[in-house]
Write a protein that holds these residues in place. Structure first.
Motif, mmCIF file in Angstrom:
data_model
loop_
_atom_site.group_PDB
_atom_site.id
_atom_site.type_symbol
_atom_site.label_atom_id
_atom_site.label_comp_id
_atom_site.label_asym_id
_atom_site.label_seq_id
_atom_site.Cartn_x
_atom_site.Cartn_y
_atom_site.Cartn_z
ATOM 1 N N ARG A 51 40.761 47.328 43.040
ATOM 2 C CA ARG A 51 40.347 46.137 42.285
ATOM 3 C C ARG A 51 39.278 46.462 41.249
ATOM 4 O O ARG A 51 39.288 45.894 40.165
ATOM 5 N N ALA A 52 38.365 47.367 41.561
ATOM 6 C CA ALA A 52 37.304 47.705 40.602
ATOM 7 C C ALA A 52 37.910 48.254 39.313
ATOM 8 O O ALA A 52 37.538 47.837 38.210
ATOM 9 N N HIS A 53 38.852 49.165 39.452
ATOM 10 C CA HIS A 53 39.499 49.752 38.269
ATOM 11 C C HIS A 53 40.270 48.681 37.497
ATOM 12 O O HIS A 53 40.211 48.620 36.261
ATOM 13 N N GLN A 54 40.984 47.837 38.212
ATOM 14 C CA GLN A 54 41.759 46.772 37.565
ATOM 15 C C GLN A 54 40.825 45.799 36.825
ATOM 16 O O GLN A 54 41.102 45.399 35.695
ATOM 17 N N SER A 55 39.735 45.428 37.462
ATOM 18 C CA SER A 55 38.771 44.516 36.843
ATOM 19 C C SER A 55 38.198 45.128 35.566
ATOM 20 O O SER A 55 38.072 44.450 34.539
ATOM 21 N N ASP A 56 37.864 46.409 35.632
ATOM 22 C CA ASP A 56 37.334 47.104 34.459
ATOM 23 C C ASP A 56 38.335 47.067 33.310
ATOM 24 O O ASP A 56 37.977 46.768 32.166
ATOM 25 N N ARG A 57 39.605 47.337 33.611
ATOM 26 C CA ARG A 57 40.657 47.300 32.582
ATOM 27 C C ARG A 57 40.794 45.896 31.997
ATOM 28 O O ARG A 57 40.972 45.733 30.790
ATOM 29 N N GLU A 58 40.735 44.874 32.856
ATOM 30 C CA GLU A 58 40.872 43.493 32.388
ATOM 31 C C GLU A 58 39.759 43.137 31.401
ATOM 32 O O GLU A 58 40.008 42.514 30.362
ATOM 33 N N HIS A 59 38.539 43.518 31.725
ATOM 34 C CA HIS A 59 37.414 43.205 30.846
ATOM 35 C C HIS A 59 37.517 43.966 29.521
ATOM 36 O O HIS A 59 37.234 43.416 28.458
ATOM 37 N N HIS A 60 37.941 45.228 29.591
ATOM 38 C CA HIS A 60 38.114 46.002 28.352
ATOM 39 C C HIS A 60 39.215 45.404 27.480
ATOM 40 O O HIS A 60 39.080 45.364 26.252
ATOM 41 N N LEU A 61 40.292 44.941 28.091
ATOM 42 C CA LEU A 61 41.381 44.327 27.325
ATOM 43 C C LEU A 61 40.890 43.074 26.594
ATOM 44 O O LEU A 61 41.178 42.894 25.407
ATOM 45 N N VAL A 62 40.148 42.235 27.279
ATOM 46 C CA VAL A 62 39.622 41.024 26.639
ATOM 47 C C VAL A 62 38.733 41.405 25.462
ATOM 48 O O VAL A 62 38.836 40.819 24.372
ATOM 49 N N LEU A 63 37.880 42.395 25.651
ATOM 50 C CA LEU A 63 37.006 42.836 24.555
ATOM 51 C C LEU A 63 37.824 43.354 23.373
ATOM 52 O O LEU A 63 37.550 43.012 22.216
ATOM 53 N N GLU A 64 38.846 44.159 23.647
ATOM 54 C CA GLU A 64 39.709 44.675 22.579
ATOM 55 C C GLU A 64 40.373 43.533 21.814
ATOM 56 O O GLU A 64 40.454 43.572 20.576
#
Length: 82
Positions: free
Chosen positions: A55-68
């Motif tokens: 979940r930590a890795h997935q959450s990190d990816r989700e936040h980066h996607l929103v920022l992008e």
């Protein structure tokens, strides 16, 4: 990495969300967001979520996607992903 420190990660996620709310410049949204955050035990929710494998890795990816998406000025997709 902050993902390995759930307490720090929760702080960073909250900072990210606070920046999004401030950037929206919408007082009604901010009021609703603050009301909801005051009702949740936010750090506990994040810690519980991060205890799930991967979940930590997935959450990190989700936040980066929103920022992008925000950087790309794709507000509709950013909103949908949030």
């Amino acid at each position: 990495m902050a993902r390995d420190d759930p307490e720090r990660y929760a702080e960073l996620v909250q900072e990210f969300h606070d920046l999004l709310i401030a950037g929206a410049d919408n007082s009604k949204l901010e009021a609703h967001y603050r009301m909801l955050m005051n009702q949740f035990a936010y750090s506990r929710l994040v810690n519980t979520s991060l205890s799930q494998p991967g979940r930590a890795h997935q959450s990190d990816r989700e936040h980066h996607l929103v920022l992008e998406l925000i950087v790309e000025k794709d507000g509709g997709s950013a909103e949908q992903d949030m």
